[in-house]
Design a protein around this motif. Sequence first.
Motif, short mmCIF file in Angstrom:
data_model
loop_
_atom_site.label_atom_id
_atom_site.label_comp_id
_atom_site.label_asym_id
_atom_site.label_seq_id
_atom_site.Cartn_x
_atom_site.Cartn_y
_atom_site.Cartn_z
N ASP A 15 66.24 60.73 -86.53
CA ASP A 15 66.12 59.30 -86.79
C ASP A 15 65.65 58.51 -85.57
OD1 ASP A 15 68.45 59.97 -85.54
OD2 ASP A 15 69.73 58.60 -86.64
N ASN A 16 65.43 59.17 -84.43
CA ASN A 16 64.88 58.52 -83.23
C ASN A 16 63.42 58.90 -82.97
OD1 ASN A 16 67.99 58.84 -81.41
ND2 ASN A 16 67.23 57.11 -82.57
N GLN A 17 62.87 59.80 -83.78
CA GLN A 17 61.55 60.36 -83.48
C GLN A 17 60.41 59.36 -83.69
OE1 GLN A 17 61.15 64.08 -85.59
NE2 GLN A 17 62.92 64.98 -84.56
N GLU A 18 60.64 58.33 -84.50
CA GLU A 18 59.58 57.35 -84.76
C GLU A 18 59.54 56.24 -83.73
OE1 GLU A 18 57.28 57.83 -87.05
OE2 GLU A 18 58.28 59.73 -87.52
N ASN A 19 60.62 56.07 -82.97
CA ASN A 19 60.67 54.97 -81.99
C ASN A 19 61.06 55.50 -80.62
OD1 ASN A 19 63.29 55.59 -82.76
ND2 ASN A 19 64.03 53.50 -82.50
N THR A 20 60.40 56.59 -80.19
CA THR A 20 60.75 57.24 -78.93
C THR A 20 60.56 56.31 -77.74
OG1 THR A 20 58.52 58.17 -78.82
CG2 THR A 20 60.24 59.54 -79.79
N VAL A 21 59.54 55.45 -77.77
CA VAL A 21 59.30 54.54 -76.64
C VAL A 21 60.45 53.54 -76.53
CG1 VAL A 21 57.80 52.74 -75.75
CG2 VAL A 21 56.80 54.79 -76.77
N GLU A 22 60.89 53.00 -77.67
CA GLU A 22 61.99 52.05 -77.66
C GLU A 22 63.27 52.69 -77.13
OE1 GLU A 22 64.74 49.66 -80.91
OE2 GLU A 22 62.69 50.22 -81.44
N VAL A 23 63.54 53.93 -77.58
CA VAL A 23 64.74 54.63 -77.12
C VAL A 23 64.67 54.87 -75.62
CG1 VAL A 23 66.00 56.81 -77.26
CG2 VAL A 23 65.19 55.73 -79.35
N THR A 24 63.51 55.34 -75.15
CA THR A 24 63.35 55.64 -73.73
C THR A 24 63.51 54.39 -72.88
OG1 THR A 24 61.85 57.46 -74.26
CG2 THR A 24 61.79 56.62 -72.01
N ASN A 25 62.88 53.28 -73.29
CA ASN A 25 62.96 52.05 -72.52
C ASN A 25 64.39 51.53 -72.44
OD1 ASN A 25 60.23 52.03 -72.02
ND2 ASN A 25 59.74 50.67 -73.71
N LYS A 26 65.13 51.62 -73.55
CA LYS A 26 66.49 51.11 -73.57
C LYS A 26 67.37 51.88 -72.58
CE LYS A 26 70.38 50.10 -76.62
NZ LYS A 26 70.91 50.13 -78.00
N MET A 27 67.23 53.20 -72.54
CA MET A 27 68.10 53.99 -71.68
C MET A 27 67.62 53.98 -70.23
SD MET A 27 70.25 54.58 -73.89
CE MET A 27 71.34 55.30 -72.69
N ARG A 28 66.31 53.82 -70.00
CA ARG A 28 65.81 53.77 -68.62
C ARG A 28 66.39 52.59 -67.85
NH1 ARG A 28 60.93 56.62 -66.94
NH2 ARG A 28 60.57 55.09 -65.32
N SER A 29 66.72 51.52 -68.57
CA SER A 29 67.25 50.34 -67.88
C SER A 29 68.59 50.61 -67.21
CB SER A 29 67.40 49.19 -68.89
OG SER A 29 68.37 49.52 -69.88
N VAL A 30 69.30 51.65 -67.65
CA VAL A 30 70.60 51.98 -67.07
C VAL A 30 70.45 53.00 -65.94
CG1 VAL A 30 72.93 52.84 -67.58
CG2 VAL A 30 71.64 51.60 -69.33
N LEU A 31 69.42 53.83 -66.01
CA LEU A 31 69.30 54.95 -65.08
C LEU A 31 69.06 54.56 -63.62
CD1 LEU A 31 67.23 57.54 -67.14
CD2 LEU A 31 69.65 57.63 -66.56
N PRO A 32 68.15 53.61 -63.33
CA PRO A 32 67.79 53.39 -61.92
C PRO A 32 68.96 53.17 -60.99
CG PRO A 32 66.28 52.22 -63.36
CD PRO A 32 67.36 52.75 -64.23
N GLU A 33 69.98 52.41 -61.41
CA GLU A 33 71.09 52.12 -60.50
C GLU A 33 71.83 53.39 -60.11
OE1 GLU A 33 71.80 49.27 -59.00
OE2 GLU A 33 69.95 48.54 -59.95
N PHE A 34 72.05 54.28 -61.08
CA PHE A 34 72.77 55.52 -60.78
C PHE A 34 71.92 56.47 -59.93
CE2 PHE A 34 73.90 59.93 -61.64
CZ PHE A 34 75.27 59.90 -61.39
N LEU A 35 70.61 56.44 -60.12
CA LEU A 35 69.74 57.40 -59.45
C LEU A 35 69.14 56.87 -58.15
CD1 LEU A 35 67.96 58.85 -62.60
CD2 LEU A 35 69.72 59.95 -61.23
N LYS A 36 69.61 55.71 -57.70
CA LYS A 36 69.16 55.21 -56.40
C LYS A 36 69.87 55.97 -55.27
CE LYS A 36 67.86 50.46 -57.61
NZ LYS A 36 68.20 49.02 -57.47
N PRO A 37 69.26 55.98 -54.07
CA PRO A 37 69.87 56.70 -52.95
C PRO A 37 71.31 56.31 -52.68
CG PRO A 37 67.63 56.07 -52.40
CD PRO A 37 67.92 55.44 -53.73
N ASP A 38 71.62 55.01 -52.74
CA ASP A 38 72.98 54.56 -52.44
C ASP A 38 74.00 55.18 -53.39
OD1 ASP A 38 72.13 53.07 -50.36
OD2 ASP A 38 72.16 51.14 -51.40
#
Length: 477
Positions: A117-140
């Motif tokens: 049920d996520n295969q038709e809106n992969t860009v939307e799913v990716t964008n939503k979750m990417r917004s959370v990732l950068p803070e955790f994956l920063k050097p600090d």
Amino acid sequence: MVLIFLHLAILGLPLVLTLFFHRRKLSGFRLPPGNKGWPIIGETLEFAMNHRRGFPEKFVMDRMCKYSSDVFKTSLFGEKIAVFCGAPGNKFLFTRHNKYVTSWWPPSMAKVWYFPDNQENTVEVTNKMRSVLPEFLKPDALRDYIPVMDSMAKEQLETDWSPHKQVRVFSLSKKYTFDSACKVFMNLVDPEQLRRLSNPLTQVVAGLISIPIKIPGTAFSRAVEGGKIVREELLAIIRQRKRELSENKEAISIDLLTRLLLASYENGETTDDEKQIANKIIGLLVASHDTVSTALTCILNYLAEYPQVYEDVLQEQMEIAKSNGPGELLKWDDVEKMKYSWCVVCEAMRLSPPVPGTFREAITDFTYAGFTIPKGCKTFWTAYSTNRNPSYFPDPEKFDPSRFDGRGPAPYSFVPFGGGPRMCPGKEYARLAMLVFMHNVVTKFRWSKVNPDEKIIYNPTPAPANGLLIHLLLNEH
């Protein structure tokens, strides 16, 4: 009867005019030159054969010479694609994101990776979750995990390497990168859980880029089945973590999984959040299981082939080791001192790119290098148009880490993690994982290849044909 035909003609006139002007518009396009190959399969077989023979850049470089050094068209995995070439092509796609192009996944990859049920809106799913990732994956945020990676590397070398005179690097590097990722991202260390994730994930990686024919026994079919198992296992882990959070939030380690769950609570949890979190974790596990382990294997391969480079890396790493007390684990300042070692990593990734490129989709008609890219056309940037191109890297077949000293290569000519707003969010994590492992293996061992002529094959990432079997000797210092 005449009136009926007249009414039909009048009603159909707008459609006829629309089709006429659309066809006229298309006929005025100067599309990129190239060859779409055979029906359905396009040029996929030739693309795959070049990879299996160990010359993946040949497919790209031949077409750059024959058609255009800027952009050419082809058809791969059932999709018509415009391949953008050179540093200008990379720059254009990276800096025009959301203006001319957007992210795109081949349907075959989406079927392997995402919930149905996520295969038709992969860009939307990716964008939503990417917004959370950068803070955790920063050097600090990642610096606290350096001792964890260091401890895990030491433990694996002691358990899986030291007792043996010969080891197969590729499989062991996969074990290290996968176990480390599971620990850092999900605080997962149970061997049985790791096995239940690792085995089907291997199927996913093997068939992620394959001809999308779901016939039992094909790589694609096995990848689809493996993806289903991984998603179900991750859902079980996510739901268990949610129960733990509801019982005692203070006792839970703040890893990536916990952060994603807490973010979903803050934003108003939906029924899709568990699946979207699982999709994002799968992406990180695939990267750690495949691209980082591939890079590590290639690094050790080049260190075996170039003894002086090994000695220079060893000198740098021994100075770091001697600056720490007995039993003291690596820290952020230590990794920052690994300047030459990082040059070696970059040169290994230049000659053997762990990521061959990524896809985009045109969201409007646009012109590039005098050619029109129509809306809906798929695009691809490729490392093979620059990494061994003598225009960017003189004597390109030579292994020379000094290329990355000082200012390094020209902008956009070396982009192992992509660029622009879609740059790989795990870049810093990958850098730390590779350098920490290099530190441990170089300071502990010397090695030589059992088969000096072992072939490198690409599927699509590079790997020694027999897993890089090496002789081990303990370093004396």
